[in-house]
Write a protein that holds these residues in place. Sequence first.
Motif, PDB file in Angstrom:
ATOM      1  N   GLY A  99       0.827  -1.209   0.000  1.00  0.00           N
ATOM      2  CA  GLY A  99       0.000   0.000   0.000  1.00  0.00           C
ATOM      3  C   GLY A  99       0.855   1.251   0.000  1.00  0.00           C
ATOM      4  O   GLY A  99       2.075   1.181   0.085  1.00  0.00           O
ATOM      5  N   SER A 100       0.211   2.388  -0.053  1.00  0.00           N
ATOM      6  CA  SER A 100       0.926   3.663  -0.055  1.00  0.00           C
ATOM      7  C   SER A 100       1.569   3.900   1.308  1.00  0.00           C
ATOM      8  O   SER A 100       1.182   3.275   2.290  1.00  0.00           O
ATOM      9  N   PRO A 101       2.534   4.829   1.367  1.00  0.00           N
ATOM     10  CA  PRO A 101       3.136   5.152   2.657  1.00  0.00           C
ATOM     11  C   PRO A 101       2.080   5.667   3.637  1.00  0.00           C
ATOM     12  O   PRO A 101       1.128   6.330   3.221  1.00  0.00           O
ATOM     13  N   ASN A 102       2.248   5.283   4.900  1.00  0.00           N
ATOM     14  CA  ASN A 102       1.480   5.923   5.979  1.00  0.00           C
ATOM     15  C   ASN A 102       0.021   5.480   6.131  1.00  0.00           C
ATOM     16  O   ASN A 102      -0.721   6.090   6.900  1.00  0.00           O
ATOM     17  N   VAL A 103      -0.384   4.471   5.402  1.00  0.00           N
ATOM     18  CA  VAL A 103      -1.781   4.029   5.523  1.00  0.00           C
ATOM     19  C   VAL A 103      -1.988   3.085   6.703  1.00  0.00           C
ATOM     20  O   VAL A 103      -3.129   2.811   7.093  1.00  0.00           O
TER      21      VAL A 103
ATOM     22  N   PRO B 162       7.841  -1.613   2.180  1.00  0.00           N
ATOM     23  CA  PRO B 162       7.861  -0.144   2.185  1.00  0.00           C
ATOM     24  C   PRO B 162       6.668   0.355   1.380  1.00  0.00           C
ATOM     25  O   PRO B 162       6.185  -0.342   0.501  1.00  0.00           O
ATOM     26  N   GLY B 163       6.194   1.533   1.666  1.00  0.00           N
ATOM     27  CA  GLY B 163       5.084   2.099   0.898  1.00  0.00           C
ATOM     28  C   GLY B 163       5.468   2.268  -0.556  1.00  0.00           C
ATOM     29  O   GLY B 163       6.636   2.485  -0.878  1.00  0.00           O
ATOM     30  N   VAL B 164       4.501   2.163  -1.429  1.00  0.00           N
ATOM     31  CA  VAL B 164       4.819   2.334  -2.848  1.00  0.00           C
ATOM     32  C   VAL B 164       5.037   3.809  -3.156  1.00  0.00           C
ATOM     33  O   VAL B 164       4.228   4.651  -2.798  1.00  0.00           O
ATOM     34  N   VAL B 165       6.158   4.103  -3.762  1.00  0.00           N
ATOM     35  CA  VAL B 165       6.498   5.496  -4.076  1.00  0.00           C
ATOM     36  C   VAL B 165       7.032   5.576  -5.501  1.00  0.00           C
ATOM     37  O   VAL B 165       7.470   4.587  -6.067  1.00  0.00           O
TER      38      VAL B 165
ATOM     39  N   TRP C 116      -8.997   8.116   3.340  1.00  0.00           N
ATOM     40  CA  TRP C 116      -8.741   9.359   2.607  1.00  0.00           C
ATOM     41  C   TRP C 116      -8.003   9.174   1.301  1.00  0.00           C
ATOM     42  O   TRP C 116      -8.111  10.002   0.420  1.00  0.00           O
ATOM     43  N   GLU C 117      -7.256   8.102   1.225  1.00  0.00           N
ATOM     44  CA  GLU C 117      -6.472   7.903   0.016  1.00  0.00           C
ATOM     45  C   GLU C 117      -7.432   7.774  -1.160  1.00  0.00           C
ATOM     46  O   GLU C 117      -8.367   6.981  -1.128  1.00  0.00           O
ATOM     47  N   ASP C 118      -7.150   8.519  -2.226  1.00  0.00           N
ATOM     48  CA  ASP C 118      -8.092   8.529  -3.329  1.00  0.00           C
ATOM     49  C   ASP C 118      -8.060   7.205  -4.070  1.00  0.00           C
ATOM     50  O   ASP C 118      -9.013   6.468  -4.150  1.00  0.00           O
TER      51      ASP C 118
ATOM     52  N   LYS D 175      -8.122   2.791   9.336  1.00  0.00           N
ATOM     53  CA  LYS D 175      -8.375   4.039  10.074  1.00  0.00           C
ATOM     54  C   LYS D 175      -9.873   4.336  10.163  1.00  0.00           C
ATOM     55  O   LYS D 175     -10.316   5.484  10.091  1.00  0.00           O
ATOM     56  N   LEU D 176     -10.601   3.256  10.309  1.00  0.00           N
ATOM     57  CA  LEU D 176     -12.046   3.336  10.426  1.00  0.00           C
ATOM     58  C   LEU D 176     -12.469   4.223  11.593  1.00  0.00           C
ATOM     59  O   LEU D 176     -13.522   4.861  11.570  1.00  0.00           O
ATOM     60  N   ASP D 177     -11.633   4.259  12.622  1.00  0.00           N
ATOM     61  CA  ASP D 177     -11.939   5.076  13.810  1.00  0.00           C
ATOM     62  C   ASP D 177     -12.022   6.560  13.496  1.00  0.00           C
ATOM     63  O   ASP D 177     -12.603   7.328  14.254  1.00  0.00           O
TER      64      ASP D 177
END
Length: 307
Positions: free
Chosen positions: A28-32, A77-80, A111-113, A137-139
């Motif tokens: 997944g993307s960084p920080n998710v 690592p997140g995909v970049v 939030w990630e599009d 991050k459902l919370d």
Amino acid sequence: MIFKLSTAKFRFFALEMAHKSGFVNIIGSPNVGKSTLMNQLVGERMSIISPKAQTTRHRIFGIVNEPDYQIVFSDTPGVVNASYKLHQSMMDSVNTALKDADIILLVTDLWEDSLNHKETLERIQKTAIPTIVLINKLDKGDDERLKERTEHWHKLLPEADILPISALHGFHTDFIIPKLVSMIPEGPPYFPKDELTDRPLRFFISEIIREKIFFAYEKEIPYSCQVEIEEYKESKRLDKIRAIIYVDRDSQKGILIGHQGKMLKKIGTEARLDAEEMLQKKVHLELFVKVKKDWRNDDRSLKNFGY
Ligand code: GDP
Ligand code: MG
């Protein structure tokens, strides 16, 4: 009739006993929340986590063992989009993880599009590997947003299962392992069943130090640091560890050490306390800072650091 019944019984017994094993790769993307999720699933602090993107540089295995199955998770690592050679090597490990998985866990958040890395999304769309999309991050969100996100991901990956979770709060995460066990193939374990990870102790110590650096500094400092364990002397009551923090430029060395060495001391103390908790014994930790100019673009340095 009696004969048939006993065959059925025997088969049931055999099914129950068959061992299952599989590789489950977290992408997944960084920080998710990929590392948070893996730690939640493996139940140990296996992968370092920080609020900044790109904390996870290597692929890290975390292993869940039960008598009848073994799941080997890979945190990636997140995909970049690669701009440094370091990024290139980080993406190589993501690409490997896309190929050798039995199951892909694609982590996103509310939030990630879409995946900010198009190529990876296209690969997942084309792959035959079963994929589960975890909306994390459902919370932090509301039902409407979740509904909209679920529909969005369903359009992008119609074959995939979609599950909303909170990795941090352990919400819905207990559904994940049973689901995975139902999906992985029968087979013997890949690793000895008492192993939680393939990484040596040194690696975790250097990751703990790196985590403290990530929390202590703003902006580019954390990304310019590499930690190397120069010496590790193990004994029954006390481990003596000497680590070197490499930075990119001279100017960063001063910042890292701080006024009268205060910052480095703070990092050292925090890292030592965590290491002591992990190892369950006293730790003597020495930290040094050295400059290795432009290590992120130097093939030999990257190789030495194990990328
Ligand atoms: P990674 O880059 O995908 O590995 O992300 P991390 O696991 O390092 O997490 C990034 C940030 O998101 C950290 O600050 C986590 O505490 C936070 N985070 C992870 N999962 C959740 C969640 O379920 N809810 C909230 N609110 N924050 C989360
Ligand atoms: Mg991570």
